[in-house]
Design a protein around this motif. Structure first.
Motif, mmCIF file in Angstrom:
data_model
loop_
_atom_site.group_PDB
_atom_site.id
_atom_site.type_symbol
_atom_site.label_atom_id
_atom_site.label_comp_id
_atom_site.label_asym_id
_atom_site.label_seq_id
_atom_site.Cartn_x
_atom_site.Cartn_y
_atom_site.Cartn_z
ATOM 1 N N THR A 110 0.837 -1.201 0.000
ATOM 2 C CA THR A 110 0.000 0.000 0.000
ATOM 3 C C THR A 110 0.874 1.254 0.000
ATOM 4 O O THR A 110 2.100 1.167 0.207
ATOM 5 C CB THR A 110 -0.885 0.015 1.253
ATOM 6 O OG1 THR A 110 -0.044 0.246 2.401
ATOM 7 C CG2 THR A 110 -1.634 -1.300 1.426
ATOM 8 N N PRO A 111 0.282 2.435 -0.196
ATOM 9 C CA PRO A 111 1.067 3.670 -0.119
ATOM 10 C C PRO A 111 1.828 3.822 1.196
ATOM 11 O O PRO A 111 2.946 4.343 1.212
ATOM 12 C CB PRO A 111 0.006 4.754 -0.295
ATOM 13 C CG PRO A 111 -1.033 4.107 -1.155
ATOM 14 C CD PRO A 111 -1.099 2.677 -0.682
ATOM 15 N N TYR A 114 5.007 1.797 0.907
ATOM 16 C CA TYR A 114 5.995 2.455 0.049
ATOM 17 C C TYR A 114 6.636 3.644 0.763
ATOM 18 O O TYR A 114 7.831 3.911 0.611
ATOM 19 C CB TYR A 114 5.346 2.898 -1.262
ATOM 20 C CG TYR A 114 4.944 1.748 -2.150
ATOM 21 C CD1 TYR A 114 5.876 0.773 -2.520
ATOM 22 C CD2 TYR A 114 3.637 1.634 -2.615
ATOM 23 C CE1 TYR A 114 5.510 -0.285 -3.339
ATOM 24 C CE2 TYR A 114 3.260 0.578 -3.435
ATOM 25 C CZ TYR A 114 4.195 -0.380 -3.794
ATOM 26 O OH TYR A 114 3.834 -1.436 -4.594
#
Length: 286
Positions: A110-111, A114
């Motif tokens: 998911t963001p 990252y």
């Protein structure tokens, strides 16, 4: 260094001892790097919410590993069944199949994951982590290290090595010529540093313009589980600290790998097997 493990985890089930040990390459490497030199370590993966999974999470916290991005899913923990041969060497003899939390809830990045990667010097994963679709995105955010173990072919070497800062392979059954050819194939495909470990025969390391053949520092030790991951962890830590000194990192990693052969499990934290959780032994188990 700051090392982030992403991907597989498993409980190693030492059947003759009736004990479970936390493991899995993507977990072992950051844990052992932290043990080696105090590296900052974190892990992203999926754990089950059963007793074994809770024990696993507790062990990682005790080791000082950041597990803030770990997912805990309802289900049973993945296990590999381990037995020893007459010489004391460990062998995988099966697993508990696909009815596990790790298989039923494959890791989806998911963001937030990252964003975490961008805070680390290196991310490490394995060929067993089912992250093929994510490797390009990971490598754009952080240098990527991957352990192919013994499961590689020209297809995945060609696909993955262009993304890799470090590529690790297990070549215990390969000849010296085959090991060198494998390393050259991976290097030519794009990996910047290639390491092929060969058990008691040592390791072979290759970069553009230089190579190193590391002998095993102790040929009398038996790998009860985790020596290869210990080599990777110490090598990555030393390579980072030493500014890319290939030979020095390999020699120190070989010493650390030999030291890690003196205990069960990749990094200890035994849990009594659920089969023991009955009667007067119930207080031993989660």
């Amino acid at each position: 260094m700051k090392l982030l493990g992403i991907g597989d985890n498993v409980l190693d089930d030492y059947r003759w001892r009736q004990e479970l040990y936390p493991g899995g390459n993507s977990v072992n490497v950051p844990v052992l790097a932290r043990r080696y030199d105090g590296s900052t370590a974190a892990y992203i993966g999926v754990l089950a919410d059963d007793g074994a999974g809770l024990h696993f999470a507790s062990a990682l916290r005790e080791e000082g590993v950041d597990i803030s991005r770990v997912r805990v899913m309802h289900g049973i923990s993945a296990r590999n069944y381990i037995e020893l041969d007459e010489a004391g060497d460990r062998h995988f003899v099966g697993n508990n199949g696909r009815e596990t939390a790790q298989y039923q809830a494959l890791l989806c990045l998911t963001p937030g994951d990252y964003a975490m990667m961008e805070q680390y010097d290196l991310a490490h994963t394995s060929i067993h982590s089912w992250l093929d679709a994510y490797h390009p995105a990971i490598s754009r955010r952080v240098p990527l290290s991957l352990d192919f173990s013994g499961e590689y072919d020209r297809v995945n070497i060609a696909q993955l090595c262009p993304l890799l800062r470090f590529a690790f392979f297990s070549g215990g059954a390969a000849s010296e010529e085959e090991v060198r050819a494998l390393a050259r194939t991976a290097l030519d495909a794009g990996a910047r540093t290639v390491v092929v470990t060969m058990g008691v025969r040592g390791s072979y390391l290759l970069e553009q313009g230089r190579e190193h053949r590391q002998e095993c520092v102790r040929a009398d030790v038996v790998d009860a589980l985790g020596a290869g991951d210990a080599f990777i962890a110490a090598f990555l830590a030393e390579y980072h600290a030493g500014g890319g000194d290939l030979a020095d990192a390999a020699q120190k990693a070989s010493v650390f790998a030999a030291q890690c052969c003196g205990h069960y499990g990749a990094f200890g934290h035994a849990m009594p097997h659920p089969d023991r959780c009955a009667g007067e032994q119930a207080d031993l188990c989660l």
